[in-house]
Design an enzyme around this catalytic site. Sequence first.
Site, PDB file in Angstrom:
ATOM      1  CE  LYS A 144      -3.825  -2.435   2.130  1.00  0.00           C
ATOM      2  NZ  LYS A 144      -4.512  -2.870   3.348  1.00  0.00           N
TER       3      LYS A 144
ATOM      4  CD  GLN B  82      -3.381  -4.444   6.442  1.00  0.00           C
ATOM      5  OE1 GLN B  82      -3.218  -3.468   5.715  1.00  0.00           O
ATOM      6  NE2 GLN B  82      -4.085  -5.496   6.055  1.00  0.00           N
TER       7      GLN B  82
ATOM      8  CG  ASP C 294      -9.756  -0.234   4.932  1.00  0.00           C
ATOM      9  OD1 ASP C 294      -9.426  -0.473   3.750  1.00  0.00           O
ATOM     10  OD2 ASP C 294      -9.088  -0.601   5.915  1.00  0.00           O
TER      11      ASP C 294
END
Length: 289
Positions: free
Chosen positions: A53, A97, A120
């Site tokens: 990422k 994460q 997200d």
Amino acid sequence: MATRIDGKVISQQVIDDVAAGVDQFMTQHGFAPALAVVLVGDDPASHVYVRNKVKRAGEVGIHSIERRLPADTTQAELDAVIDELNSDDSVHGILVQLPLPPQLDESSVIARIRADKDVDGFHPLNVGALASGQPQLVPCTPLGCMIMLRQTLGDLSGKRAVVIGRSNIVGKPMAALLLQANCTVTIVHSKTVDAPALCAEADIVVAAIGVPEFVNRSWIKPGATVIDVGINAIELGGQRKLVGDVHYADVEAKAGAITPVPGGVGPMTIACLMQNTLTAAIAQTAQRS
Ligand code: NAP
């Protein structure tokens, strides 16, 4: 034989568009969109995901901030990091994460991230916005699947779609996006009776199950478009191999189009994370001006 839907090619188009958008954003504002990635603990797969990422962010000109915390981080310590990133105007996107170590409560962490920085798309406000047909920040994997479907089929209106799997990160938001695109949507899960027969009526099948090569040609209507979200590591002849939830070689002969694993949905997810970060930065700066 089915057309192969190439996630590497389509994700590169998304990345190119985001890079152009970031350029324009920088010209307008004099600073880059910024993404904060919070990683707790030593899970090797999570470290690889975060590295990828951060690398992608660099490629499109998004500034990334990495916050690495030890595996024994307490809830209060993680909450403090999120609060600090929430109140920092130079941070536009925050990603924690997952999975988190067991002492940490994922739901409360997700809900603590400011909804307009939740790149997200997992925050309850973003989930509700999508469910009520007013999507804001949308989960990256289903967003990537929609881009692939639109490129392959154009207008999705009136198509019959079956989503296999009902997780919060893939199945449910995928179904909501297909509904938003005027598909007639069925969700299949582990308690569904006769899932193959339901799938065999579908123009679009999205598989997000987590069981290697579970879906075979008996589930697929001739000419259907098949999106395989699954990423499963299996051992084959002593070698580790990644396969999807769909038996590619079997289904390829019957489907109209199909995504491979690897090289299908996977690259789309990170590209859409970059798109969401740019979207969040544009929305936040517009609100401040
Ligand atoms: P998950 O949370 O484990 O959910 C799996 C879903 O599949 C559940 O809803 C489950 O039903 C359903 N299911 C399990 N066995 C089934 C069966 N025999 N028949 C019908 N449905 C069944 O998984 P997830 O997070 O959604 O991920 C799914 C897959 O996608 C995994 O392989 C994951 O690695 C992959 N993934 C890939 C990406 C990417 O970027 N490409 C991103 C996220 C996930 P119940 O609810 O009834 O248990």
